[in-house]
Design a protein around this motif. Structure first.
Motif, short mmCIF file in Angstrom:
data_model
loop_
_atom_site.label_atom_id
_atom_site.label_comp_id
_atom_site.label_asym_id
_atom_site.label_seq_id
_atom_site.Cartn_x
_atom_site.Cartn_y
_atom_site.Cartn_z
N PRO A 101 0.81 -1.21 0.00
CA PRO A 101 0.00 0.00 0.00
C PRO A 101 0.85 1.27 0.00
N GLU A 102 2.03 1.18 0.63
CA GLU A 102 2.88 2.38 0.68
C GLU A 102 3.36 2.77 -0.71
N ASP A 103 3.68 1.77 -1.52
CA ASP A 103 4.11 2.08 -2.89
C ASP A 103 2.97 2.71 -3.67
N LEU A 104 1.78 2.20 -3.43
CA LEU A 104 0.61 2.75 -4.11
C LEU A 104 0.40 4.20 -3.70
N LEU A 105 0.54 4.48 -2.41
CA LEU A 105 0.37 5.86 -1.94
C LEU A 105 1.44 6.77 -2.52
N THR A 106 2.66 6.25 -2.67
CA THR A 106 3.72 7.04 -3.28
C THR A 106 3.31 7.49 -4.69
N ILE A 107 2.73 6.56 -5.42
CA ILE A 107 2.27 6.89 -6.77
C ILE A 107 1.11 7.87 -6.73
N LEU A 108 0.15 7.61 -5.82
CA LEU A 108 -1.06 8.44 -5.81
C LEU A 108 -0.84 9.81 -5.19
N ASN A 109 0.29 10.01 -4.55
CA ASN A 109 0.60 11.35 -4.05
C ASN A 109 1.13 12.26 -5.15
N GLN A 110 1.53 11.66 -6.27
CA GLN A 110 2.05 12.45 -7.38
C GLN A 110 0.90 13.02 -8.20
N PRO A 111 1.20 14.01 -9.05
CA PRO A 111 0.15 14.53 -9.92
C PRO A 111 -0.48 13.42 -10.76
N ALA A 112 -1.75 13.56 -11.06
CA ALA A 112 -2.47 12.51 -11.78
C ALA A 112 -1.83 12.20 -13.13
N THR A 113 -1.24 13.21 -13.75
CA THR A 113 -0.60 12.99 -15.05
C THR A 113 0.63 12.10 -14.91
N THR A 114 1.27 12.13 -13.75
CA THR A 114 2.42 11.25 -13.49
C THR A 114 1.93 9.88 -13.03
N ALA A 115 0.92 9.89 -12.17
CA ALA A 115 0.44 8.62 -11.59
C ALA A 115 -0.25 7.75 -12.63
N ALA A 116 -0.99 8.37 -13.55
CA ALA A 116 -1.85 7.61 -14.47
C ALA A 116 -1.09 6.51 -15.23
N PRO A 117 0.03 6.85 -15.93
CA PRO A 117 0.71 5.79 -16.68
C PRO A 117 1.30 4.72 -15.78
N LEU A 118 1.62 5.08 -14.54
CA LEU A 118 2.19 4.10 -13.61
C LEU A 118 1.14 3.09 -13.14
N LEU A 119 -0.12 3.44 -13.31
CA LEU A 119 -1.20 2.54 -12.88
C LEU A 119 -1.59 1.54 -13.96
N LEU A 120 -1.11 1.74 -15.18
CA LEU A 120 -1.41 0.77 -16.24
C LEU A 120 -0.78 -0.57 -15.87
N GLY A 121 -1.55 -1.63 -16.02
CA GLY A 121 -1.07 -2.96 -15.63
C GLY A 121 -1.38 -3.31 -14.19
N ALA A 122 -1.81 -2.33 -13.41
CA ALA A 122 -2.20 -2.60 -12.02
C ALA A 122 -3.54 -3.34 -12.00
#
Length: 220
Positions: free
Chosen positions: A4-25
């Motif tokens: 969950p901490e890794d997920l929060l690290t991603i979701l704390n970033q701007p949506a434009t940064t987080a969005a591509p990182l969520l592909l495949g999740a």
DNA sequence: GGCGGGATATTCT
DNA sequence: GAATATCCCGCCC
């Protein structure tokens, strides 16, 4: 990985940064009827009014906090589920700390677990690739509705598992779907998808809401 | 496979 | 009252 901490690290970033990182999740919803898991192939980023120097006119949070979008103004890691067109629900993951109101719209993916249940929920789907192809279809396949607005994805009935390896597939991006006006222009190419994935939504090219769209489109 | 039209409710002018 | 981060069905190629 997948913490969950890794997920929060991603979701704390701007949506434009987080969005591509969520592909495949993988998004998992465990309901009384059973579990369905969807592996994301397509997402869109929406920035809050104070989350960038150039506010995003297409975001639901653009005009400030309202009863409908209040969850987006809250902490990251929660679902923002909204109702639209009089019949559809769409789900977002809330990004950024409280007050910034960014989100990632879950636009499509592959059902990798619970296909039987997903098929029961989506009798109109003719192929497996159509079960969660499109934001409202994805919500139906996962069994997400109004009651999931504001629900945390860090633990509980809805959870997110990040990809275990580096993404092997090419990420492409382009204008967002169904967005008219400036927010739909090539200046906001914030739709992200896995190139060639059959579960990426195909939408009408040429005309949307009576207006021309860019020729750039879904999977090829 | 691609177009066109219709449905339907919540939201905020 | 108008617009909407959409989908489905029927019809035509």
């Amino acid at each position: 990985m997948g913490h969950p901490e890794d997920l929060l690290t991603i979701l704390n970033q701007p949506a434009t940064t987080a969005a591509p990182l969520l592909l495949g999740a993988c998004i998992r919803h465990e309901s009384p009827d059973g579990a369905v898991v969807v592996r994301l192939s397509e997402v869109e980023a929406y920035l809050g009014p104070r989350d960038s120097a150039d506010p995003d006119p297409a975001a639901h949070s653009y005009g400030g906090k309202t009863n409908r979008n209040a969850v987006m103004f809250g902490p990251p890691g929660h679902l923002y589920v909204y109702f639209t067109y009089g019949m559809h629900y769409c789900a977002n993951l809330v990004c950024r700390p409280e007050g910034l109101a960014s989100g990632v719209l879950l636009r499509g993916g592959e059902v990798v677990e619970g296909a039987d249940l997903a098929r029961r929920r989506r009798p109109a789907a003719r192929k497996a690739s159509e079960l969660a192809q499109g934001p409202a279809r994805l919500a139906v396949a996962l069994g997400l509705g109004r009651e999931h607005n504001g629900v945390s994805v860090l633990q509980g009935e809805v959870t997110v598992r990040l990809p275990e390896r580096a993404r092997p597939q090419l990420v492409r991006n382009g204008p967002r779907v169904g967005v008219s006006g400036p927010g739909g222009s090539a200046d906001y190419p914030w739709r992200f998808w896995l190139d060639g994935d059959p579960t990426v939504s195909r939408y009408k090219s040429g005309v949307v809401h009576g207006k021309r769209t860019t020729p750039e489109n879904g999977s090829l």
